[in-house]
Design a protein around this motif. Structure first.
Motif, mmCIF file in Angstrom:
data_model
loop_
_atom_site.group_PDB
_atom_site.id
_atom_site.type_symbol
_atom_site.label_atom_id
_atom_site.label_comp_id
_atom_site.label_asym_id
_atom_site.label_seq_id
_atom_site.Cartn_x
_atom_site.Cartn_y
_atom_site.Cartn_z
ATOM 1 N N UNK A 16 24.114 18.842 -55.975
ATOM 2 C CA UNK A 16 23.330 19.905 -57.074
ATOM 3 C C UNK A 16 23.947 21.418 -56.468
ATOM 4 N N UNK A 17 23.916 22.083 -57.859
ATOM 5 C CA UNK A 17 24.769 23.440 -57.187
ATOM 6 C C UNK A 17 23.305 24.694 -58.249
ATOM 7 N N UNK A 35 34.133 34.338 -62.755
ATOM 8 C CA UNK A 35 33.013 34.447 -63.844
ATOM 9 C C UNK A 35 33.099 33.977 -64.695
ATOM 10 N N UNK A 36 33.690 33.359 -64.958
ATOM 11 C CA UNK A 36 34.024 32.432 -65.971
ATOM 12 C C UNK A 36 33.152 31.224 -65.510
ATOM 13 N N UNK A 42 26.263 27.433 -63.353
ATOM 14 C CA UNK A 42 24.465 28.242 -64.111
ATOM 15 C C UNK A 42 24.111 26.860 -65.145
ATOM 16 N N UNK A 43 25.222 26.026 -65.807
ATOM 17 C CA UNK A 43 24.310 26.003 -66.688
ATOM 18 C C UNK A 43 24.233 24.646 -66.786
ATOM 19 N N UNK A 44 24.859 23.864 -65.907
ATOM 20 C CA UNK A 44 25.426 22.789 -64.899
ATOM 21 C C UNK A 44 24.298 22.196 -63.687
ATOM 22 N N UNK A 71 32.222 31.558 -50.445
ATOM 23 C CA UNK A 71 31.418 33.704 -50.783
ATOM 24 C C UNK A 71 30.097 33.897 -51.587
ATOM 25 N N UNK A 72 29.202 33.211 -50.696
ATOM 26 C CA UNK A 72 27.506 33.068 -51.046
ATOM 27 C C UNK A 72 27.617 33.396 -52.836
ATOM 28 N N UNK A 73 28.740 32.979 -53.752
ATOM 29 C CA UNK A 73 27.717 32.773 -55.409
ATOM 30 C C UNK A 73 26.879 32.009 -55.637
ATOM 31 N N UNK A 74 27.070 31.010 -54.669
ATOM 32 C CA UNK A 74 26.739 29.590 -55.393
ATOM 33 C C UNK A 74 26.220 29.123 -54.022
#
Length: 77
Positions: A16-17, A35-36, A42-44, A71-74
């Motif tokens: 899971x994301x 970023x893309x 975010x939508x998945x 890097x802590x973005x997800x």
């Protein structure tokens, strides 16, 4: 071949994301491609869904997702 070269860096497609809250690193540090990919994630709901929707070559989304997690973005769950 590219995916095999990832070895342990390959992510489980069923994982899971999510977006960490609070999001510590600034989004301005991401390249346009990162970023893309982050926005797609975010939508998945899962890694597999994100990889299916990512508009990159076979191994690049895997590497990109791993980098965003490291890097802590997800977050993976």
């Amino acid at each position: 071949d590219e995916l095999r070269g990832l070895g342990e860096a390959a992510l489980d497609p069923a994982a899971r994301l999510s977006r960490p809250a609070p999001l510590e690193p600034p989004l301005t540090r991401l390249s346009p491609e990162e970023l893309q990919l982050w926005q797609v994630c975010l939508d998945c709901g899962t890694v597999g869904e994100a990889l299916d929707r990512a508009a990159l070559s076979a191994a690049r989304p895997q590497r990109g997702l791993r980098a965003l997690c490291d890097r802590g973005y997800l977050s993976l769950g």
